[in-house]
Design a protein around this motif. Structure first.
Motif, PDB file in Angstrom:
ATOM      1  N   ALA A 132      -1.609  -8.509   8.123  1.00  0.00           N
ATOM      2  CA  ALA A 132      -2.013  -8.147   7.848  1.00  0.00           C
ATOM      3  C   ALA A 132      -2.613  -8.430   6.566  1.00  0.00           C
ATOM      4  CB  ALA A 132      -0.933  -6.641   7.162  1.00  0.00           C
ATOM      5  N   MET A 133      -2.205  -9.359   6.380  1.00  0.00           N
ATOM      6  CA  MET A 133      -2.613 -10.069   4.627  1.00  0.00           C
ATOM      7  C   MET A 133      -3.375 -10.646   4.419  1.00  0.00           C
ATOM      8  SD  MET A 133      -0.677 -12.184   2.360  1.00  0.00           S
ATOM      9  CE  MET A 133      -0.553 -13.234   1.892  1.00  0.00           C
ATOM     10  N   CYS A 179       2.267  -9.280   4.124  1.00  0.00           N
ATOM     11  CA  CYS A 179       1.947  -8.872   2.922  1.00  0.00           C
ATOM     12  C   CYS A 179       3.355  -8.430   2.491  1.00  0.00           C
ATOM     13  CB  CYS A 179       1.552  -7.043   3.535  1.00  0.00           C
ATOM     14  SG  CYS A 179      -0.426  -7.242   3.708  1.00  0.00           S
ATOM     15  N   GLY A 227      -6.320 -10.436   6.193  1.00  0.00           N
ATOM     16  CA  GLY A 227      -7.042  -8.984   6.734  1.00  0.00           C
ATOM     17  C   GLY A 227      -7.231  -8.737   8.043  1.00  0.00           C
ATOM     18  N   HIS A 228      -6.149  -8.756   8.521  1.00  0.00           N
ATOM     19  CA  HIS A 228      -5.692  -7.710  10.687  1.00  0.00           C
ATOM     20  C   HIS A 228      -5.781  -8.132  11.268  1.00  0.00           C
ATOM     21  CE1 HIS A 228      -6.403  -4.729   7.128  1.00  0.00           C
ATOM     22  NE2 HIS A 228      -4.445  -4.416   7.333  1.00  0.00           N
ATOM     23  N   LEU A 269      -2.762   0.567   5.931  1.00  0.00           N
ATOM     24  CA  LEU A 269      -3.952   0.581   5.839  1.00  0.00           C
ATOM     25  C   LEU A 269      -5.083   0.277   7.024  1.00  0.00           C
ATOM     26  CD1 LEU A 269      -5.951  -0.174   3.693  1.00  0.00           C
ATOM     27  CD2 LEU A 269      -5.048  -2.617   3.938  1.00  0.00           C
ATOM     28  N   CYS A 315       1.359  -1.064   0.012  1.00  0.00           N
ATOM     29  CA  CYS A 315       0.191  -0.055   0.290  1.00  0.00           C
ATOM     30  C   CYS A 315       1.038   1.174   0.023  1.00  0.00           C
ATOM     31  CB  CYS A 315      -1.121  -0.280   1.219  1.00  0.00           C
ATOM     32  SG  CYS A 315      -2.356  -1.258   1.304  1.00  0.00           S
TER      33      CYS A 315
END
Ligand code: SF4
Ligand code: SF4
Lengths: 198, 623
Positions: free
Chosen positions: B476-477, B402, B479-480, B548, B373
């Motif tokens: 993160a990757m 990520c 979906g947190h 993000l 991001c």
């Protein structure tokens, strides 16, 4: 019931998964069989997001190359990239506001010429509805309502077996309350835009 | 109320496959659920996580799949219904527990969900986990549709309790991430308090006990076979002489194909939903009634091998085919047209495929790979590492998250990847076997998952490499999701502990540990240089929240930056940092203010100091 196959392509963050969800909910309201699939791996990291919506009597949730009845593109170069899903009978609806990938910025690839792009799609498919859906989303009050604008034009073509009434109902129940009015407006603007393009 | 807790049997809902599975577990009265997140399974556990906050369900994000398996195994051995959820490669991590759990068995029902990923939409391999059933001796069921997935969960729990064994439940991405209209069933009130009855001579797997338990397992497989033979999930339709055997989503493609080719009268169609043990008593008569048989299964020739073995036992010589150059591949996922075409070819029926447009005159389109991001802290860290390691010819073992996206140019900070945690172990190996400088990258969640043993190894064996822990306070990757280093108050949850990565690293005895804030570019480069120069194990913890996620939590987002007229078009920002907020228009670099998170990294590397924050009310260009 006749099977209708819709492919939606978008860039991560453009909200196409909500668009297919609204269609699915609208189908549920009308008791129309519907199956959908989506590939949203890393969607939020700017990649391509593709969803397939299959209405009618089919078990499959994905759509093979050459077999989409409608291709709905949220970003013009992605619409062009998904042309392999179409055949000579396919109707294509596309936003014309580009969102170039970062590879273009770092000099790894050139963004296609927009006129050329439209010409190519028109040549190879039955019909194309192309307009600046991003501008209409802004006009509706939020650039994020792009998905609803495009839903409006999709429904206007009359190819999908769901009615504008039911889609609007689904927008009211499955999109965020604060955005419902904007979303309905966006839907209507998209509907009109497609009617004008016809 | 969470929509999946709706008590209204008969109500129809549009559900994602993963939601249907979570609902199925709730309807079946699951009491304990555990997971380590992994696409395509993640939404199942996300829904459990949410529902646990408003129901009696106990759910946990475990540190890795093996721990998740052990938690669920103990719950099931205390008489509760338990479920553990993971992606296919997660089963490799959990396999040690799983293989012996098959000997020990369970008291309450236990379902182990493996989400396979043909085509590797978001995975490092496309292994076919049906073989885990064969390897462990545990029953395996697999649905063909979203609706069936919901009902099959309850069935799996029943089978598990009847056999006193965990049941494997295999999905593929196209089940997990498809949606359909599902009819809700009744919710069974779960038993939530377990009781463990001591029985060491059946539950403590010392060799003498295990020798006995293995006998029991083999007997259980025989019983499971009877269940499979009586299962409503293994069914035949049609009574033609052309046999088709399918599992999973292939069943849908074949069903559609039979209709479209209008050959239903000729077809005898066997759907396998209970696929280990394979139902011998169904398959043998099926084969005898057919002239030829086509087996359609994504992945490995799992059914094909068994069906051919059955045919051999019966002395049958009819053609049985599946995987072949001219038919189905072991690679990737299938699609409806491919299945239709192969059915037509195998049974020699006329078929005209859809005419795809000739796209030879379509210009080559720019790629749109997923990318870190705008403002991602990993990009900042990678930039600093590359500057610090300039000219060293470094090897960069990387890991899963990520940050694997660092593989793309211009960052190019990923040279080797096997599996979760492998950056540390392979870092040890590269440093022992080459003269190159080794810098490994691992995320915070992955560090907890399986990075710690590697780091202990590095200290013990005194390897010479730098481990950069990319700590962005979330998984993160996928979906947190939270992990043990996260402050659970961010989720408005109390009653959790918190593990400090720094304390763990120091406690392991790493001799050189430094914490950096990656948005401070020069300081980070300096700290990294020191760590790289250090002979021995050095660890840099790069701490900055996932941007993000921070934005979604509405935590402060900096003012966007823009590029002013001082810009001399060096393009170092674009060429070395490649933040996706940059775009080129009219031969000049611009920043998309809607994307820019205001991390200020580009501003620090611009030699002309031409990148500055947008002052309020200043007019900026946005796309
Ligand atoms: S989600 Fe977070 S960690 Fe992943 S790329 Fe985006 S900012 Fe970076
Ligand atoms: S400040 Fe620069 S590097 Fe950071 S997000 Fe904005 S454009 Fe990207």
């Amino acid at each position: 019931m006749e099977t209708k196959r819709l492919i939606i392509v978008a860039v991560g963050g453009q909200g196409n998964l909500l668009a297919s969800k609204v269609l699915g909910e609208a189908a549920l309201l009308a008791d129309i069989p519907v199956r959908m699939s989506e590939i949203h791996g890393m969607a939020q990291r700017g990649g391509v997001v593709e969803s397939a919506v299959v209405f009618g009597d089919a078990e499959s949730t994905i759509i093979s190359d050459g077999e989409a009845d409608v291709l709905l593109g949220f970003e013009p170069s992605e619409t062009l990239r998904a042309l392999n899903k179409c055949n000579a009978e396919t109707v294509v609806i596309t936003n014309t506001a580009p969102l170039p990938p970062f590879t273009v910025a770092i000099g790894k690839g050139t963004y296609p010429d927009l006129n050329e792009l439209q010409k190519l799609i028109r040549q190879k498919t039955a019909r194309m509805v192309a307009f600046d859906a991003q501008a209409l989303a802004k006009q509706a009050g939020n650039f994020m309502s792009l998905n609803m604008v495009l839903l409006g034009s999709l429904i206007q073509t009359g190819i999908m077996p769901v009615s504008a009434e039911n889609v609007k109902k689904a927008i009211r129940t499955s999109t965020k309350k604060a955005f419902v009015d904007i979303n309905i407006k966006a839907f209507e603007l998209g509907f009109e835009a497609a009617a004008k393009a016809a | 109320m969470h929509k999946l807790l709706t008590k209204n049997p008969g109500q129809k809902m549009l559900l994602l496959g993963n939601e249907a599975i979570a609902r199925g577990a709730i309807e079946a009265g699951v009491a304990v659920a555990s997971t380590y997140p992994g696409t395509p399974s993640s939404e199942i556990s996300l829904n459990f996580f949410q529902m646990a906050q408003e129901s009696d369900l106990y759910f946990e994000y475990s540190t890795n799949e093996k721990v998740a398996m052990e938690v669920a195994a103990a719950a099931a051995n205390s008489g509760l219904r338990s479920m553990c959820v993971m992606k296919h490669v997660g089963v490799n991590v959990a396999a040690d527990a799983l293989m012996t759990l098959a000997y020990v068995g369970v008291k309450g029902g236990m379902v182990v969900l493996t989400a396979d990923d043909p085509y590797m939409f978001s995975s490092q391999n496309e292994q076919d986990n049906r073989y885990y059933a064969k390897l462990s001796g545990l029953p395996l069921v697999e649905p063909s549709s979203v609706e069936e997935a919901k009902d099959l969960i309850a069935y799996a729990f029943e089978i598990s309790e009847k056999l006193q064994e965990p049941v494997l439940f295999r999905t593929t991405t196209r089940i997990n991430h498809s949606s359909a209209i599902v009819t809700l069933g009744k919710i069974k009130v779960p038993q939530t308090k377990g009781d463990f009855v001591k029985d060491p001579f059946n539950l403590v797997t010392v060799p003498a006990v295990s020798r006995k338990l293995h006998v029991k397992l083999l007997e259980n497989i025989e019983k499971a076979k009877e269940f499979s033979e009586a299962s409503q999930y293994n069914f035949i339709t049609g009574n033609g002489k052309w046999g088709i055997i399918c599992n999973g989503v292939s069943y849908n493609y074949a069903s559609d194909a039979i209709k479209e080719l209008d050959i239903a009268d000729n077809i005898r169609f066997l759907r396998i939903g209970f696929s280990y043990p394979m139902p011998e008593k169904i398959i043998k008569p099926f084969l005898k009634a057919c002239e030829k048989v086509l087996i359609i299964e994504e992945g490995e020739p799992y059914m094909e091998e068994q069906v051919k073995a059955f045919a051999q036992e019966e002395g049958l010589i009819l053609p049985i085919r599946g995987k072949a150059k001219d038919l189905f591949s072991r690679l990737y996922e299938y699609d409806p047209a491919q299945v239709r075409e192969n059915i037509a070819r195998f049974f020699e029926v006329p078929y005209t495929p859809a005419v795809k447009p000739d796209i030879s005159d379509v210009p080559e389109l720019p790629q749109r790979p997923p990318t870190l991001c705008a403002g991602c802290s990993h990009r900042a860290t990678y930039y600093a590492v590359k500057k610090a390691a300039e000219g060293l010819g470094t090897i960069y073992p990387t890991d899963i998250g990520c940050y694997t996206l660092g593989v793309l140019p211009p960052l190019s900070t990923a040279d080797f990847l096997l599996c979760m945690g492998s950056s540390v172990g392979t870092g040890c190996g590269f440093s022992a076997s080459t003269d190159k400088k080794v810098i490994s990258f691992i995320g915070d969640s992955t560090f907890f998952h399986s990075g710690i043993p590697g780091l202990v190894n590095a200290v013990f064996n005194n390897h010479n490499f730098t481990l950069v822990i990319l700590d962005n306070s979330t998984t993160a990757m996928t979906g947190h999701q939270p992990h043990p280093g996260v402050d659970m108050q961010d989720f408005n949850l109390t009653g959790y502990g918190r593990v400090s990565i720094e304390k763990v690293v120091r406690a392991i005895g790493v001799p050189h540990v430094e914490i950096i804030k990656p948005y401070r570019v020069n300081k980070s480069i300096a700290a990294l240089k020191e760590a790289i120069d250090y002979e021995g194990v050095s660890v840099i913890i790069s701490k900055e929240a996932c941007t993000l996620y921070a934005q979604s939590l509405k935590k402060a987002r900096g003012k966007p930056f823009y590029i002013n007229e001082k810009c001399k078009d060096h393009r170092e920002c674009v060429n070395e940092l490649a933040c996706p907020a940059f775009y080129i228009e009219g031969e000049r670099v611009h920043i998309n203010a809607d994307l820019c998170s205001g991390c200020a990294v580009c501003a620090q590397i611009c030699p002309e100091k031409a990148i500055v924050p947008v002052r309020s009310k200043e007019k900026i260009r946005s796309s």
